[in-house]
Design an enzyme around this catalytic site. Structure first.
Site, PDB file in Angstrom:
ATOM      1  CG  HIS A  17      -1.926  -1.008   1.371  1.00 34.51           C
ATOM      2  ND1 HIS A  17      -2.110  -1.761   2.517  1.00 34.51           N
ATOM      3  CD2 HIS A  17      -2.863  -1.433   0.492  1.00 34.51           C
ATOM      4  CE1 HIS A  17      -3.121  -2.594   2.333  1.00 34.51           C
ATOM      5  NE2 HIS A  17      -3.593  -2.425   1.111  1.00 34.51           N
ATOM      6  CE  LYS A  41     -10.685  -7.523   2.234  1.00 38.41           C
ATOM      7  NZ  LYS A  41      -9.659  -6.580   1.764  1.00 38.41           N
ATOM      8  NE  ARG A  90      -3.026  -7.828  -4.138  1.00 38.57           N
ATOM      9  CZ  ARG A  90      -3.732  -8.191  -3.084  1.00 38.57           C
ATOM     10  NH1 ARG A  90      -3.135  -8.418  -1.937  1.00 38.57           N
ATOM     11  NH2 ARG A  90      -5.039  -8.337  -3.161  1.00 38.57           N
ATOM     12  CB  SER A 128      -4.478  -6.264   4.895  1.00 31.70           C
ATOM     13  OG  SER A 128      -4.069  -5.027   4.376  1.00 31.70           O
TER      14      SER A 128
HETATM   15  O1  PNS Z   1      -8.729  -2.681   0.670  1.00 37.17           O
HETATM   16  P1  PNS Z   1     -10.039  -3.242   0.194  1.00 37.17           P
HETATM   17  O2  PNS Z   1     -10.731  -4.042   1.283  1.00 37.17           O
HETATM   18  O3  PNS Z   1      -9.918  -4.022  -1.090  1.00 37.17           O
HETATM   19  O4  PNS Z   1     -10.952  -1.960  -0.156  1.00 37.17           O
HETATM   20  C1  PNS Z   1     -12.273  -2.109  -0.622  1.00 37.17           C
HETATM   21  C2  PNS Z   1     -13.035  -0.782  -0.408  1.00 37.17           C
HETATM   22  C3  PNS Z   1     -13.036  -0.416   1.069  1.00 37.17           C
HETATM   23  C4  PNS Z   1     -12.381   0.321  -1.220  1.00 37.17           C
HETATM   24  C5  PNS Z   1     -14.499  -1.026  -0.909  1.00 37.17           C
HETATM   25  O5  PNS Z   1     -15.104  -2.064  -0.177  1.00 37.17           O
HETATM   26  C6  PNS Z   1     -15.341   0.248  -0.805  1.00 37.17           C
HETATM   27  O6  PNS Z   1     -15.278   1.087  -1.680  1.00 37.17           O
HETATM   28  N1  PNS Z   1     -16.097   0.373   0.318  1.00 37.17           N
HETATM   29  C7  PNS Z   1     -16.924   1.549   0.559  1.00 37.17           C
HETATM   30  C8  PNS Z   1     -18.405   1.257   0.267  1.00 37.17           C
HETATM   31  C9  PNS Z   1     -18.692   1.418  -1.218  1.00 37.17           C
HETATM   32  O7  PNS Z   1     -18.582   2.499  -1.780  1.00 37.17           O
HETATM   33  N2  PNS Z   1     -19.064   0.306  -1.888  1.00 37.17           N
HETATM   34  C10 PNS Z   1     -19.386   0.354  -3.317  1.00 37.17           C
HETATM   35  C11 PNS Z   1     -18.164   0.205  -4.210  1.00 37.17           C
HETATM   36  S1  PNS Z   1     -17.782  -1.470  -4.444  1.00 37.17           S
END
Ligand code: PNS
Length: 159
Positions: A17, A41, A90, A128
């Site tokens: 990150h 998660k 990745r 993570s």
């Molecule tokens: O690091 P991650 O867990 O891959 O990040 C995923 C994240 C947090 C960016 C995604 O779950 C997110 O955008 N969450 C906020 C809620 C949202 O906007 N959901 C709709 C888009 S998928």
């Protein structure tokens, strides 16, 4: 002024990150790192802990701001008037899920674009989830996470 948002759950931030943050900070005037909720998660670190650990890890990057948001990413971006999201990829699995999320976010706000940065060669196997797995086995953390995160894990007796 160009700005971008780098969203994620960052549970915790890894060196992979941090590499993406550094590269994004070299491309944009301001980068907002936003700690968000991934409803798939259940987090190990609280939102406040994750924000504090990222702030400590990016302390030398003047144009990076760390925030958190428990709502929709597209709403957060629109409220800030920032039209660029940065995501690290990745592998092909990441590419597929990030392409899907990019389409969802554009559906919510059509001006919102997602730029995908390939993960640095040394970080393609970092996640993570892998770090949380290593914590279970009390492994040394310095090779996976920024030093402030490794120090916090030691303080908690996790490595
Ligand atoms: O690091 P991650 O867990 O891959 O990040 C995923 C994240 C947090 C960016 C995604 O779950 C997110 O955008 N969450 C906020 C809620 C949202 O906007 N959901 C709709 C888009 S998928």
């Amino acid at each position: 002024m160009s700005s971008a948002i780098y969203p994620g759950s960052f549970d915790p931030i890894t060196l992979g990150h941090l590499d993406i943050i550094r590269r994004a900070a070299a491309l944009f005037d301001t980068v907002y790192v936003c700690v968000m909720v991934n409803c798939e998660k259940s987090p190990l670190f609280t939102m406040e802990e994750r924000v504090a650990l990222i702030r400590a890890s990016v302390a030398e990057l003047d144009n990076v701001q760390v925030e958190s948001c428990s709502g929709l990413l597209a709403d957060y971006a629109r409220d800030k008037g920032v039209r660029v999201l940065i995501k690290g990829v990745r592998n092909a699995t990441d590419f597929d899920s990030e392409s899907q999320m990019a389409a969802i976010n554009r559906g919510l706000w059509p001006e919102l674009e997602t730029l995908l940065l390939p993960a640095g060669a040394s970080y393609r196997h970092f996640s993570s989830t892998m770090v949380r797995e290593m914590i279970r086995y009390a492994q040394p953390m310095e090779r996976y996470v920024p030093l402030p995160v490794a120090a916090e894990m030691k303080r908690k007796g996790w490595s």
